[in-house]
Design an enzyme around this catalytic site. Structure first.
Site, short mmCIF file in Angstrom:
data_model
loop_
_atom_site.label_atom_id
_atom_site.label_comp_id
_atom_site.label_asym_id
_atom_site.label_seq_id
_atom_site.Cartn_x
_atom_site.Cartn_y
_atom_site.Cartn_z
N ASP A 3 0.86 -1.18 0.00
CA ASP A 3 0.00 0.00 0.00
C ASP A 3 0.89 1.23 0.00
O ASP A 3 2.01 1.18 -0.52
CB ASP A 3 -0.92 -0.04 1.23
CG ASP A 3 -2.28 0.59 0.98
OD1 ASP A 3 -2.31 1.81 0.72
OD2 ASP A 3 -3.29 -0.11 1.06
N HIS A 34 -3.39 6.08 3.33
CA HIS A 34 -4.21 4.92 2.95
C HIS A 34 -3.66 3.66 3.61
O HIS A 34 -4.42 2.85 4.15
CB HIS A 34 -4.25 4.79 1.43
CG HIS A 34 -5.26 3.81 0.93
ND1 HIS A 34 -4.94 2.49 0.64
CD2 HIS A 34 -6.58 3.94 0.69
CE1 HIS A 34 -6.03 1.87 0.22
NE2 HIS A 34 -7.05 2.73 0.24
N SER A 191 -11.32 -1.04 0.05
CA SER A 191 -9.98 -1.13 0.65
C SER A 191 -10.05 -1.66 2.07
O SER A 191 -9.11 -2.30 2.54
CB SER A 191 -9.32 0.26 0.67
OG SER A 191 -8.91 0.63 -0.60
#
Length: 196
Positions: A3, A34, A191
């Site tokens: 990520d 994120h 996600s």
């Protein structure tokens, strides 16, 4: 996870046992936002702060695939992350990332990981209400693809749908850690469904 990296100074990860960064993490500014959120859903410890992840005591490894400003994941870095994870031995690789473009080098790295006994999990994508194009790596065979469900246990409006989706997991108003401000909030997206 592969990520945008994790903020190892966030209270959820500071001093967390069994946490390993497989390359340099760049959480400055938006970099790591994120990845920190996804990582917290997966592995935030039971430390009396914020939230508890789904696997609070798991060996948790992070590969930062978003170098520089941390705003875009690089194909080369994704490939290197998948291979680095696969070379650590059988485990699970979480890919809460995707694109409309099929990248053969990413697909080849995923197949290499699978051949070494690694389960590769990918988010289906968040384009269910905007044309619903096929996303990759979610549409690669042998990848466990996860869509998002809503609080009523229906399909979240935004969740990408295709014949490649294997499972759905909660993806609306999920508690997450945020690298920006080192706090917590809620977030929506496949996600967060993928690590769940």
């Amino acid at each position: 996870i592969i990520d945008s990296g994790i903020d190892v100074t966030h209270p959820e990860f500071l001093g967390r046992a069994n946490t390993e960064t497989l390359n340099a993490q760049e959480p400055v500014g938006i970099g790591g936002e994120h990845g920190t959120a996804v990582g917290s859903v997966l592995a935030a410890p039971a430390n009396g702060l914020g939230l508890v992840g789904i696997y609070p005591e798991a060996v948790f490894r992070s590969w930062d695939a978003a170098k520089g400003q941390g705003t875009q994941l690089e194909t080369f870095q994704i490939v290197q992350g998948v291979l680095a994870a696969a070379n650590r031995g059988p485990g699970i690789v979480n890919l809460s990332l995707g694109s409309d473009d099929k990248e053969p080098v990413i697909e080849q790295a995923i197949y290499e990981a699978i051949s070494k006994g690694t389960l590769v999990v990918a988010a289906s994508g968040n384009a269910g209400d905007t044309g619903n194009p096929l996303g990759y790596p979610a549409s690669i065979p042998h990848v466990l693809t996860v869509g998002a469900s809503d609080p009523a246990n229906g399909i979240a409006e935004f969740s990408s749908r295709s014949r490649f989706v294997d499972l759905a997991a909660p993806g609306v108003e999920i508690p997450i850690a945020t690298a920006l401000g080192k706090g917590w909030r809620t977030g929506d997206g496949t996600s967060f469904s993928a690590p769940l």
